[in-house]
Write a protein that holds these residues in place. Structure first.
Motif, short mmCIF file in Angstrom:
data_model
loop_
_atom_site.label_atom_id
_atom_site.label_comp_id
_atom_site.label_asym_id
_atom_site.label_seq_id
_atom_site.Cartn_x
_atom_site.Cartn_y
_atom_site.Cartn_z
N CYS A 214 75.89 -37.60 -54.50
CA CYS A 214 76.57 -36.56 -53.73
C CYS A 214 77.59 -37.13 -52.76
O CYS A 214 78.15 -36.40 -51.94
CB CYS A 214 75.56 -35.72 -52.96
N ALA B 76 78.02 -25.68 -57.49
CA ALA B 76 76.89 -25.99 -58.37
C ALA B 76 76.01 -27.09 -57.79
O ALA B 76 74.78 -26.99 -57.81
CB ALA B 76 77.39 -26.38 -59.76
N LEU B 77 76.65 -28.14 -57.25
CA LEU B 77 75.86 -29.24 -56.69
C LEU B 77 75.10 -28.77 -55.46
O LEU B 77 73.93 -29.14 -55.24
CB LEU B 77 76.77 -30.42 -56.33
N GLU C 142 72.12 -26.92 -56.62
CA GLU C 142 71.14 -27.83 -57.20
C GLU C 142 70.39 -28.58 -56.11
O GLU C 142 69.17 -28.77 -56.18
CB GLU C 142 71.82 -28.81 -58.15
N LEU C 143 71.11 -29.01 -55.09
CA LEU C 143 70.46 -29.74 -54.00
C LEU C 143 69.50 -28.83 -53.23
O LEU C 143 68.42 -29.27 -52.83
CB LEU C 143 71.51 -30.32 -53.06
N ASP C 144 69.88 -27.58 -53.06
CA ASP C 144 68.95 -26.62 -52.43
C ASP C 144 67.67 -26.51 -53.24
O ASP C 144 66.56 -26.49 -52.69
CB ASP C 144 69.62 -25.24 -52.33
N ARG C 145 67.82 -26.47 -54.55
CA ARG C 145 66.64 -26.35 -55.44
C ARG C 145 65.77 -27.61 -55.32
O ARG C 145 64.54 -27.51 -55.27
CB ARG C 145 67.10 -26.15 -56.88
N ILE C 146 66.40 -28.77 -55.30
CA ILE C 146 65.66 -30.03 -55.22
C ILE C 146 64.92 -30.12 -53.89
O ILE C 146 63.74 -30.50 -53.83
CB ILE C 146 66.61 -31.23 -55.39
N GLN D 110 65.46 -34.51 -63.09
CA GLN D 110 66.31 -33.32 -63.12
C GLN D 110 67.61 -33.55 -62.35
O GLN D 110 68.68 -33.16 -62.79
CB GLN D 110 65.55 -32.13 -62.55
N LEU D 111 67.49 -34.19 -61.19
CA LEU D 111 68.68 -34.45 -60.38
C LEU D 111 69.60 -35.44 -61.07
O LEU D 111 70.83 -35.25 -61.09
CB LEU D 111 68.27 -34.97 -59.00
N PHE E 14 71.43 -33.66 -63.84
CA PHE E 14 72.47 -32.77 -63.33
C PHE E 14 73.69 -33.57 -62.87
O PHE E 14 74.84 -33.26 -63.22
CB PHE E 14 71.92 -31.94 -62.16
N GLU F 280 77.62 -33.62 -64.32
CA GLU F 280 78.78 -33.35 -63.47
C GLU F 280 79.75 -34.53 -63.46
O GLU F 280 80.97 -34.34 -63.55
CB GLU F 280 78.33 -33.04 -62.04
#
Length: 566
Positions: free
Chosen positions: A135, A148-149, A152-156, A177-178, A181, A185
């Protein structure tokens, strides 16, 4: 001989030395500490020490949480490491807020998982490291390209925080998963980056060619007079052809040298001359018959239009005819081609310019702005020939282009600052214990303490023996000719593998290699990499053209190999 890097026992010993503390009569249990940590997980913006934030605040009569000496040391260590990480390995402010939420979970895992002491190996540490390396180029001005990133970071982060509800949480799944992703990207970004590089290289080449050709033509035609048709020919199709020669063949080519010689001769043959000078006349008689063929071969701008090429040459032939018959047309002084400031360079000291020399494509920089959040840009192309630096954003789109001189000023003034692409948490955990020096000195490194003694699948006995020798003689040999961004071909497995050196972490003696999608493929220490180089199983692929050729050769060999098996 260098001593080995810090092991878990050494880490535990250093914890006691750096955070000695005192024993308490009734230390809090791990369960109580985890509950207290879970309660502060939302207070990510507090600057207070972690232990202070763990104390109850809603009930003044509640008992203060007092950890034991070892527990207090671990909590203080992780807290200090996060402070170092947030200070020295900064992300964009929006992402930093999300990373801060991970502190209570990291502290909790460090308390109850002994394997956390193997710095650089625990999946949670690697997850935070991956957030920083993956990131690094994100900033809030990316708009939709960065949404999108962020999601994704919120989800992680939410997944990591579930640890307090489900202590059996497997951080390896979140890490995979990270990585997947970020790899996807970066793969899309790489494709865009290559298109931008090709486009900007073409523009710079064309701009440089115009300046170089214009300067040459101005010099050869300076203070001369020409007829209007000849002027239109020289600054039209002939000037265009000079630029094309530079673009396709280069300024050091024989073709460009020939172009300059023919241009010099052409300029001389279309000048008015003293008809009474018999030597001049005879020289013209010898040269003029040769000119049409020379001009025809060099008029590359009219290569696809034979009619136009013939008409252009006819203009020169007509001029020669008039001069030889002493019937010259009207002449007018030559007005130099205006070239602008494309070839101008700012005068700077060698000390300032020396800051540009070590820069390598792939490095990230934070650029301060006056009108909002800072920008983060990656050096995509360093063009020594043109003194130009091309930068892209995380999406691979052109973000900035500066001359060496301009960027040297930005660096010296602090407007531009390099962003270290490194496993931030792992390094900060070492720094918090003042153990970075021990980590960089060792051969049996923290990140992979047992690797040097294990036999790796696909490695030949010779490579295994060399690795053992390098491990014993750590520090006596160093992998050579590799810089960040270097492409190498590994041939120690069943199939050859092309990888790029993405990062070198001295503190952990890690050399991290990724594929063309940015996904990590290899993690080697210096002993292993030196052994692979010496045995011929790691070959440097230096240039982009050689990289493409290597890919083609590998594909061909692969097809031939499988064709024989069939």
């Amino acid at each position: 001989m260098s001593k080995p890097g810090p092991q878990p026992k050494q880490v535990m010993q250093r914890l006691g030395e750096k955070y000695p503390g005192t024993d308490t009569a009734e230390p809090a249990t791990n369960e109580a500490l985890l509950a207290a940590l879970a309660a502060v997980s939302a207070a990510e913006n507090s600057r207070a020490p972690l232990l202070e934030r763990m104390q109850p605040t809603d009930d003044l009569s509640a008992t203060r949480i007092v950890p034991g000496r070892k527990q207090a040391a671990v909590l203080a260590w992780v807290d200090d490491a996060f402070r170092i990480m947030l200070s020295e390995h900064s992300l964009d402010d929006e992402l930093t807020g999300k990373v801060k939420k991970l502190l209570p979970v990291v502290a909790a895992v460090a308390l109850v998982k002994e394997e956390f002491l193997s710095i650089g190996q625990h999946p949670l540490q690697r997850l935070v490291d991956t957030i920083y390396t993956g990131c690094l180029g994100w900033h809030s001005r990316l708009g939709r390209a960065g949404e999108a990133l962020q999601a994704e970071l919120d989800r992680i982060v939410t997944g990591v925080q579930r640890y307090f509800e489900s202590p059996e949480q497997d951080f390896s799944d979140l890490l995979s998963q990270l990585e997947e992703f970020i790899g996807a990207e970066l793969s899309a970004s790489e494709r865009m980056r290559k298109r931008v590089i090709a486009s900007e290289q073409g523009k710079l080449k064309a701009s440089s060619a115009r300046v170089t050709a214009g300067m040459a033509l101005n010099e050869l035609m300076e203070n001369q007079e020409f007829s209007v048709p000849i002027l239109e020919f020289l600054i039209g199709p002939w000037f265009d052809s000079m630029q094309l020669t530079l673009i396709t063949e280069g300024p050091d080519s024989k073709e460009w040298e020939r172009m300059l010689k023919v241009t010099k001769t052409l300029v001389w043959t279309v000048q008015p001359f003293d008809s009474s000078d018999e030597n001049e006349r005879q020289r013209l008689y010898k040269l003029i018959p040769l000119m049409p063929r020379e001009l025809g071969g060099l008029l590359t701008s009219l290569k696809n239009d034979p009619t136009e090429r013939k008409q252009a040459i006819a203009v020169v032939e007509d001029m020669h005819f008039r001069l030889l018959r002493n019937r010259p047309p009207k002449f007018k002084p030559y007005e130099p081609i205006l070239l602008g400031s494309a070839n101008a360079r700012t005068s700077v000291t060698e000390r300032l310019l020396a800051q540009i020399k070590p820069l390598q494509p792939g490095q990230w920089f934070k650029i301060s702005t006056e009108d909002g959040p800072n920008l983060r840009v990656q050096l995509a192309l360093k063009m020594d020939e043109y003194h130009q630096l091309l930068f892209v954003n995380r999406a691979g789109i052109k973000a900035l282009q500066k001359t060496f001189e301009e960027f040297a000023y930005l660096l010296s003034s602090g407007v531009a600052r390099p962003c270290p692409a490194a496993p931030a948490l792992s390094i900060s955990l070492l720094k918090a214990l003042d153990m970075e020096a021990e980590a960089s000195a060792g051969s049996a490194k923290v990140a992979a303490p047992a690797q040097t003694g294990k036999k790796k699948p696909g490695l030949s006995p010779r490579v295994q023996e060399l690795i053992k020798q390098r491990a014993k003689a750590a520090g006596e040999s160093e992998p050579s000719n590799l810089v960040i961004g270097s492409w190498v071909k590994f041939s120690d497995g069943d199939e050859p593998q092309l990888c790029k050196l993405a990062a070198r972490i001295d503190g952990l003696d890690k050399w991290l290699f990724v594929n063309n999608r940015g996904v990590k493929q290899r993690e080697l220490n210096s002993a292993e990499l030196s052994a692979l180089q010496e045995s011929g199983h790691c070959e440097l692929v230096t240039s982009e053209s050689r990289f493409e050729q290597t890919v083609a050769n590998m594909v061909r060999d692969f097809r031939n190999h499988h064709g024989e098996e069939d």
